[in-house]
Write an enzyme that holds these catalytic residues in place. Structure first.
Site, short mmCIF file in Angstrom:
data_model
loop_
_atom_site.label_atom_id
_atom_site.label_comp_id
_atom_site.label_asym_id
_atom_site.label_seq_id
_atom_site.Cartn_x
_atom_site.Cartn_y
_atom_site.Cartn_z
N LYS A 215 53.66 24.65 35.83
CA LYS A 215 55.14 24.73 35.62
C LYS A 215 55.84 24.18 36.88
CE LYS A 215 58.90 27.00 33.14
NZ LYS A 215 59.32 28.13 32.39
N GLU A 221 48.12 30.04 44.33
CA GLU A 221 46.55 30.01 43.60
C GLU A 221 46.28 28.66 43.18
OE1 GLU A 221 48.82 32.33 42.86
OE2 GLU A 221 48.14 34.24 42.77
N GLY A 277 55.98 30.58 30.57
CA GLY A 277 54.44 30.34 31.02
C GLY A 277 53.37 30.78 29.92
N ARG A 278 53.63 32.16 29.34
CA ARG A 278 52.99 32.72 28.43
C ARG A 278 53.25 32.00 26.96
NH1 ARG A 278 56.63 35.81 30.83
NH2 ARG A 278 58.16 36.94 29.66
N GLU A 363 53.78 41.28 29.97
CA GLU A 363 54.72 40.38 30.71
C GLU A 363 56.02 40.29 30.10
OE1 GLU A 363 52.61 37.14 32.78
OE2 GLU A 363 54.82 36.23 33.15
N HIS A 394 30.12 50.17 20.27
CA HIS A 394 29.22 50.79 21.33
C HIS A 394 29.71 51.24 22.40
CE1 HIS A 394 26.24 49.82 18.32
NE2 HIS A 394 26.90 48.91 18.01
N LYS A 514 54.45 36.42 43.87
CA LYS A 514 54.17 34.98 44.37
C LYS A 514 54.86 35.07 45.69
CE LYS A 514 54.45 32.71 39.86
NZ LYS A 514 54.99 31.44 39.21
#
Ligand code: G6Q
Length: 552
Positions: A215, A221, A277-278, A363, A394, A514
């Site tokens: 964005k 990263e 973003g999410r 978030e 399990h 960030k």
């Protein structure tokens, strides 16, 4: 701007009365067992279920009575949920700390809809980007978009992180059945070089296209991985800079940074600051998804989202799936003190769904102050986690069945398998139903004894039950169903955020991450011994790392 938000913060008086009514209700209901609730109401399993837009939600195995539900619905009303829904859908700037509208619902609005942001209808622009994405996706899929050497693109690598990664990865995995199997789709997010190295392993740069999804187009990263990708691609293509245009496209809101990176803005797909973003997997951030499943399937996913949006916007709260799920979450979080919630999809293709939901829920609602900046007086967002069934059975189900903590669970299942093999699907679904039944009703000492268990072993084999769950049952996992499911959780998170009176759409904790590393990077890389002014622990770690690194 905050015309509708402001009054809500001035409403605590009546809201307090419903909170205290819920607290007294909790004192009664917490002493009741689900087997009593079912015994006292033979129709409970049919009554406490809602079907909407093709999703069936059975919420009868929750520790609630009709009175609890009545109070929870009152809580929604008194929190101003109806007004807040309208505010969101009409483009008001409800993300108050970032002064932004929150309009992921516009991303899936039909072409003829009108949604205004600052007086401008954003829907035509949404569809023009979708059309551009469709044209690009088709060209890549049929091989009309060629790489620099004329070879067809066979590998698509999305580089992004957080909201620019989790949605695309989850959607690709969820819809793999519908994807173009002649192509490879990979995802690079971590700044750990291993992520990139493994993603490009064995790939030919001449057949590889990178989608740089960010964005802001400034995320450390993503930019680091994008630069590495550029070097890798150029090295394999004779260091010819003109190859970048054929092997790199960008998805961003920031044209200036995209151009600075060297990607032609003609190869850029835009979205807008009103898409968090999410909440962006259905924007241009979903470009890799569209290339994988094709524009038609992508549009049908958007249609699924839109159906759930309309249901959320218009259905009465007592028959509103996201509202009911959101309120039940509040009930366990704030009255039972449940710290976590498990999401258990009985569908292998949804293996990344819990990870996706972790970001969406935590978030959004991991906040400690209200809209007016005051410390919250209730616990907010619970910790979400989960794994696909039956694998979880399990491992961690032991704790859900017999541990000391209450963990409300969402079971998600589909009636028709995408890979029908022998008896697999009946066995899978038998497990879903058996688990929710066992969690709710348990096994008494008498039942355990009657099975011939020796006395000393009885306590170990008793299941107290009374462990709540929702079951979501749909016909089949399709692009449309996935859209409905994601929107269900998006709006359930919104419902909770409204009840807690928090801003579910900012993420200052992520922003902090960030900038945090920036200062230390130069201390790790400087050739001269740096002067360190951190705490003694951080200083020592930095020094130790520098020393170990020198020894390599
Ligand atoms: C999501 C968050 C966060 C964001 C990433 C990537 O809601 O804001 O996860 O998506 O930090 O940001 P960019 O897309 O700007 O690279």
């Amino acid at each position: 701007m905050a015309a509708r938000v402001q009054p809500l913060t001035k409403r605590p008086a009546s809201k307090r009365s419903v909170w205290s009514a819920l607290a007294s209700d909790y004192n009664k209901v917490s002493k009741l067992h689900l087997h009593q609730l079912f015994a006292g109401d033979p129709q409970r399993g049919e009554r406490m279920a809602v079907e909407a837009v093709g999703l069936y939600l059975d919420y009868s195995k929750n520790r609630v009575t009709d009175e609890t539900l009545r109070l929870l619905l009152r809580l929604a009303d008194e929190s101003g949920l109806r007004e807040r829904i309208d505010a969101m859908f009409s483009g008001e700037k409800i993300n108050i700390t970032e002064k932004r509208a929150v309009l992921h619902v516009a991303l899936r609005a039909p072409r003829d809809a009108s949604i205004l942001v600052d007086g401008k209808n954003v829907v035509p622009e949404v569809h023009s980007v979708l059309d551009k994405m469709a044209d690009f996706s088709n060209r890549v899929r049929i091989g009309a978009w060629k790489g620099h050497t004329g070879k067809q693109i066979r590998n698509v690598i999305n580089i992004g992180i957080g909201g620019s990664d989790l949605g695309p990865v989850m959607a690709y995995e969820a819809l793999k059945h519908y994807s173009e199997r002649a192509m490879n789709f990979r995802f690079v997010s971590n700044i750990d070089g291993t992520d990139f190295a493994e993603a490009v392993r064995g790939l030919d740069p001449a057949e590889t296209l990178f989608i740089i999804s960010s964005k802001t187009f400034t995320t450390l990263e993503t930019m680091t991985n994008a630069r590495t990708a550029r070097s890798w691609s150029l090295a394999g293509l004779g260091n010819d800079e003109t190859s970048v245009a054929k092997h790199f496209v960008a998805v961003s809101t920031n044209a200036a940074e995209v151009a600075k990176f060297g990607i032609d803005t003609a190869n850029m797909f835009v979205f807008w600051d009103w898409v968090g973003g999410r909440y962006s997997m259905d924007s241009a951030i979903g470009l890799s998804t569209m290339v994988a499943i094709g524009p038609e399937n992508f549009r049908s996913m958007l249609n699924g989202f839109h159906q759930m949006d309309e249901h959320f916007r218009t259905a009465p709260f007592e028959a509103n799936l996201p509202v009911l799920m959101g309120l039940l979450g509040v009930w366990y979080n704030d009255f039972f003190g449940a710290q976590t919630a498990a999401v258990l999809p009985y569908e292998q293709y949804l293996k990344r769904f819990p990870a996706y939901l972790q970001q969406l829920t935590m978030e959004s609602n991991g906040k400690h102050v209200t809209l007016s900046g005051k410390e919250v007086t209730r616990d907010t967002g619970p910790i979400y986690w989960g794994e696909p069934g039956t694998n979880g059975q399990h491992s961690f189900y032991q704790l859900i069945h017999q541990g000391t903590r209450l963990i409300p669970c969402d079971f998600i299942a589909f009636a028709k398998p995408l890979n029908p093999l022998q008896r697999h699907h009946d066995l899978l679904l038998a497990n879903v139903f058996a688990q929710t039944e066992a969690l709710a009703f348990g096994k008494t000492p008498e039942q355990v004894k009657a099975e011939g268990t020796p006395d000393w072993l009885v306590p170990h084999r008793v299941f107290e039950g009374n462990r709540p769950s929702n079951t979501i049952l749909a016909e089949q996992l399709t692009p449309e169903t996935l859209g409905k499911l994601v929107a269900l959780y998006e709006h359930s998170v919104f419902t909770q955020g409204v009840v807690w009176n928090i801003d579910s759409f900012d993420q200052w904790g992520v922003e902090l991450g960030k900038v945090l590393a920036q200062r230390i990077i130069s201390e790790l890389e400087s050739p001269a011994e740096p002067i360190l002014n951190h705490d003694s622990s951080t200083n020592t770690l930095v020094r130790r790392y520098r020393k170990l690194k020198e020894q390599q």
